[in-house]
Design a protein around this motif. Structure first.
Motif, PDB file in Angstrom:
ATOM      1  N   ASP A 110      36.536  66.875  16.720  1.00  0.00           N
ATOM      2  CA  ASP A 110      37.481  66.445  17.753  1.00  0.00           C
ATOM      3  C   ASP A 110      38.878  66.994  17.510  1.00  0.00           C
ATOM      4  O   ASP A 110      39.623  67.277  18.455  1.00  0.00           O
ATOM      5  CB  ASP A 110      37.543  64.917  17.813  1.00  0.00           C
ATOM      6  CG  ASP A 110      36.357  64.292  18.529  1.00  0.00           C
ATOM      7  OD1 ASP A 110      35.662  65.018  19.275  1.00  0.00           O
ATOM      8  OD2 ASP A 110      36.116  63.084  18.337  1.00  0.00           O
ATOM      9  N   GLN A 111      39.260  67.122  16.247  1.00  0.00           N
ATOM     10  CA  GLN A 111      40.625  67.518  15.901  1.00  0.00           C
ATOM     11  C   GLN A 111      40.783  69.011  15.640  1.00  0.00           C
ATOM     12  O   GLN A 111      41.907  69.505  15.525  1.00  0.00           O
ATOM     13  CB  GLN A 111      41.077  66.727  14.667  1.00  0.00           C
ATOM     14  CG  GLN A 111      41.177  65.233  14.918  1.00  0.00           C
ATOM     15  CD  GLN A 111      41.261  64.405  13.644  1.00  0.00           C
ATOM     16  OE1 GLN A 111      41.472  64.946  12.553  1.00  0.00           O
ATOM     17  NE2 GLN A 111      41.079  63.107  13.778  1.00  0.00           N
ATOM     18  N   ALA A 112      39.694  69.752  15.544  1.00  0.00           N
ATOM     19  CA  ALA A 112      39.780  71.191  15.296  1.00  0.00           C
ATOM     20  C   ALA A 112      40.496  71.888  16.453  1.00  0.00           C
ATOM     21  O   ALA A 112      40.404  71.473  17.613  1.00  0.00           O
ATOM     22  CB  ALA A 112      38.379  71.768  15.115  1.00  0.00           C
ATOM     23  N   ALA A 113      41.235  72.934  16.129  1.00  0.00           N
ATOM     24  CA  ALA A 113      42.016  73.665  17.127  1.00  0.00           C
ATOM     25  C   ALA A 113      41.095  74.579  17.933  1.00  0.00           C
ATOM     26  O   ALA A 113      40.992  75.784  17.676  1.00  0.00           O
ATOM     27  CB  ALA A 113      43.119  74.467  16.447  1.00  0.00           C
ATOM     28  N   LEU A 114      40.417  73.989  18.905  1.00  0.00           N
ATOM     29  CA  LEU A 114      39.472  74.708  19.752  1.00  0.00           C
ATOM     30  C   LEU A 114      39.884  74.573  21.209  1.00  0.00           C
ATOM     31  O   LEU A 114      40.495  73.568  21.599  1.00  0.00           O
ATOM     32  CB  LEU A 114      38.059  74.136  19.579  1.00  0.00           C
ATOM     33  CG  LEU A 114      37.445  74.199  18.187  1.00  0.00           C
ATOM     34  CD1 LEU A 114      36.214  73.307  18.122  1.00  0.00           C
ATOM     35  CD2 LEU A 114      37.095  75.635  17.812  1.00  0.00           C
ATOM     36  N   THR A 115      39.532  75.556  22.020  1.00  0.00           N
ATOM     37  CA  THR A 115      39.715  75.404  23.454  1.00  0.00           C
ATOM     38  C   THR A 115      38.655  74.431  23.979  1.00  0.00           C
ATOM     39  O   THR A 115      37.625  74.211  23.325  1.00  0.00           O
ATOM     40  CB  THR A 115      39.564  76.747  24.176  1.00  0.00           C
ATOM     41  OG1 THR A 115      38.194  77.176  24.071  1.00  0.00           O
ATOM     42  CG2 THR A 115      40.480  77.804  23.570  1.00  0.00           C
ATOM     43  N   PRO A 116      38.876  73.851  25.142  1.00  0.00           N
ATOM     44  CA  PRO A 116      37.842  72.971  25.707  1.00  0.00           C
ATOM     45  C   PRO A 116      36.489  73.670  25.836  1.00  0.00           C
ATOM     46  O   PRO A 116      35.445  73.070  25.567  1.00  0.00           O
ATOM     47  CB  PRO A 116      38.421  72.578  27.068  1.00  0.00           C
ATOM     48  CG  PRO A 116      39.897  72.647  26.883  1.00  0.00           C
ATOM     49  CD  PRO A 116      40.121  73.802  25.951  1.00  0.00           C
ATOM     50  N   ALA A 117      36.486  74.941  26.219  1.00  0.00           N
ATOM     51  CA  ALA A 117      35.217  75.655  26.357  1.00  0.00           C
ATOM     52  C   ALA A 117      34.546  75.839  25.001  1.00  0.00           C
ATOM     53  O   ALA A 117      33.320  75.693  24.877  1.00  0.00           O
ATOM     54  CB  ALA A 117      35.443  77.012  27.020  1.00  0.00           C
ATOM     55  N   GLN A 118      35.318  76.160  23.974  1.00  0.00           N
ATOM     56  CA  GLN A 118      34.749  76.304  22.640  1.00  0.00           C
ATOM     57  C   GLN A 118      34.179  74.974  22.142  1.00  0.00           C
ATOM     58  O   GLN A 118      33.085  74.919  21.576  1.00  0.00           O
ATOM     59  CB  GLN A 118      35.815  76.798  21.659  1.00  0.00           C
ATOM     60  CG  GLN A 118      36.205  78.242  21.837  1.00  0.00           C
ATOM     61  CD  GLN A 118      37.323  78.633  20.888  1.00  0.00           C
ATOM     62  OE1 GLN A 118      38.271  77.856  20.657  1.00  0.00           O
ATOM     63  NE2 GLN A 118      37.236  79.832  20.333  1.00  0.00           N
ATOM     64  N   ARG A 119      34.936  73.894  22.367  1.00  0.00           N
ATOM     65  CA  ARG A 119      34.475  72.588  21.888  1.00  0.00           C
ATOM     66  C   ARG A 119      33.193  72.169  22.598  1.00  0.00           C
ATOM     67  O   ARG A 119      32.272  71.623  21.973  1.00  0.00           O
ATOM     68  CB  ARG A 119      35.572  71.533  22.069  1.00  0.00           C
ATOM     69  CG  ARG A 119      35.443  70.357  21.100  1.00  0.00           C
ATOM     70  CD  ARG A 119      36.535  69.311  21.309  1.00  0.00           C
ATOM     71  NE  ARG A 119      37.851  69.866  21.448  1.00  0.00           N
ATOM     72  CZ  ARG A 119      38.657  70.188  20.430  1.00  0.00           C
ATOM     73  NH1 ARG A 119      38.242  70.007  19.185  1.00  0.00           N
ATOM     74  NH2 ARG A 119      39.857  70.678  20.650  1.00  0.00           N
ATOM     75  N   ALA A 120      33.123  72.412  23.893  1.00  0.00           N
ATOM     76  CA  ALA A 120      31.901  72.076  24.638  1.00  0.00           C
ATOM     77  C   ALA A 120      30.715  72.875  24.119  1.00  0.00           C
ATOM     78  O   ALA A 120      29.609  72.346  23.959  1.00  0.00           O
ATOM     79  CB  ALA A 120      32.114  72.316  26.126  1.00  0.00           C
TER      80      ALA A 120
END
Length: 353
Positions: free
Chosen positions: A327-337
């Motif tokens: 949840d806290q990693a510096a990812l874009t929404p697309a990367q996190r999904a």
């Protein structure tokens, strides 16, 4: 003065945890029987079987591991809810059925997969599963792989690294790789303690387990598959590695460099692709037990965002901590999904809720 937008809570992403272990009481009994008899020299005995399943000290981590491995529903679902985990992809813990005589291993694989399928049937929106099989029984293995996918509707396969001190690049295991490719389901190549041929230096300092030996064993297995030409023979075969890729992303430049040098010198049979190209085409990586953002960034770079999946390594790691990390990693929404659910849905055929 223009009003300033107030940031709300971050969007919640569906979370599929992709390396989550379980065991059965039947397997526990069988493991202890083997540990106390003919396979006592195996490093799996002190690193896992006896420490977890042979009356661990009450209140210890090992005691908790045993309880949570054997519980597929009650405590597991409670912890999933507390951590915001939507789905666990369940797989049998090490060493699976790979320490037994072939007939016994076949029977245990069938019973374990039936147990897993029954748990999924009771909670179809919360669990998916990887089937185990016995590589030491080639006919039985191929038959059980087929049954697991076509009848039990399981989502792939789990192999706990070596079997009889052999690795999946050995030609005798070709029917297993052929079956996985034909069924279009990945093999999760999970670590276990180093095989007898490499176990010596790992016996002291606790090196045989998750601190070092597990990753070295699984990483070595993966490199053997790459350099042996296995993926030229089975180009659509998919292998999943946990723990941020068992160190392969860190080694990838040097693997390519030394591969090219040795192929030119005639010390290695050339393959159609370089190690890094096979890694992107034939492998996927999970974050199990590895909450390090620098490592995550390296894995995304080496494997590609479409080949990275979130995992906890339950019950050996904290579900809450693993969820907080992604949840806290510096990812874009697309990367996190992609990492949290979309890649697992695609690769393991997990139906969306």
């Amino acid at each position: 003065m223009a009003s300033r937008a107030i940031a709300g809570p971050p969007p919640r992403f569906r979370k599929i945890a992709t390396e989550e272990a379980f065991a059965t009481t039947e397997l526990q009994t069988a493991w202890l029987d083997v540990a106390k008899n003919s396979h006592a020299a195996s490093l799996d005995v002190p690193t896992g079987i006896l420490s977890i399943f042979n009356d661990p000290a009450p209140g210890s981590n090992q005691d908790r591991f045993r309880r949570q491995l054997l519980d597929v529903e009650t405590e597991r679902l409670q912890e999933m809810d507390a951590a915001g985990v939507d789905v666990q992809l369940l797989s049998v813990t090490i060493p699976g059925v790979q320490m037994f005589a072939p007939d016994r291993a076949d029977a245990l694989a069938i019973a374990t997969n039936d147990h897993l399928a029954a748990a999924i049937a009771k909670h179809p929106t919360r669990f998916a599963g990887l089937a185990c099989f016995a590589p030491q029984s080639l006919r039985g293995a191929a038959r059980e792989m087929e049954r697991a996918v076509t009848e039990l509707k399981l989502n792939g396969f789990i192999v706990n690294s070596h079997t009889d001190d052999l690795y999946l690049d050995d030609p005798r295991f070709s029917p297993i790789l052929e079956a996985a490719e034909a069924l279009d389901r990945p093999i999760y190549l999970h670590p276990r303690a180093p095989s007898n041929g490499m176990a010596g230096p790992f016996r002291e300092y606790g090196l045989g387990g998750s601190i070092w030996g597990f990753g070295m064993e699984a990483g070595t297995h993966a490199v053997r598959l790459i350099l042996s030409g296995t993926f030229d023979r089975f180009p659509k075969l998919r292998i999943v590695l946990g723990h941020m890729g068992e160190a392969l992303p860190f080694w990838m430049w040097r693997l390519d460099h030394m591969y090219r040098r040795r192929a030119r010198d005639g010390r290695l049979t050339p393959t159609s692709l370089t190690p890094s190209e096979y890694f992107r085409r034939n492998f996927a990586v999970t974050t199990s037990g590895f909450e390090d953002e620098a490592a995550l960034n390296l894995v995304i770079d080496r494997a590609g965002i479409d080949n990275v999946m979130w995992a906890i390594d339950y019950p050996f790691e904290s579900s809450v901590d693993a969820a907080a990390f992604i949840d806290q990693a510096a990812l874009t929404p697309a990367q996190r999904a992609s990492i949290c659910h979309a890649n697992a849905e695609r690769l393991f055929r997990i139906t969306q809720a």
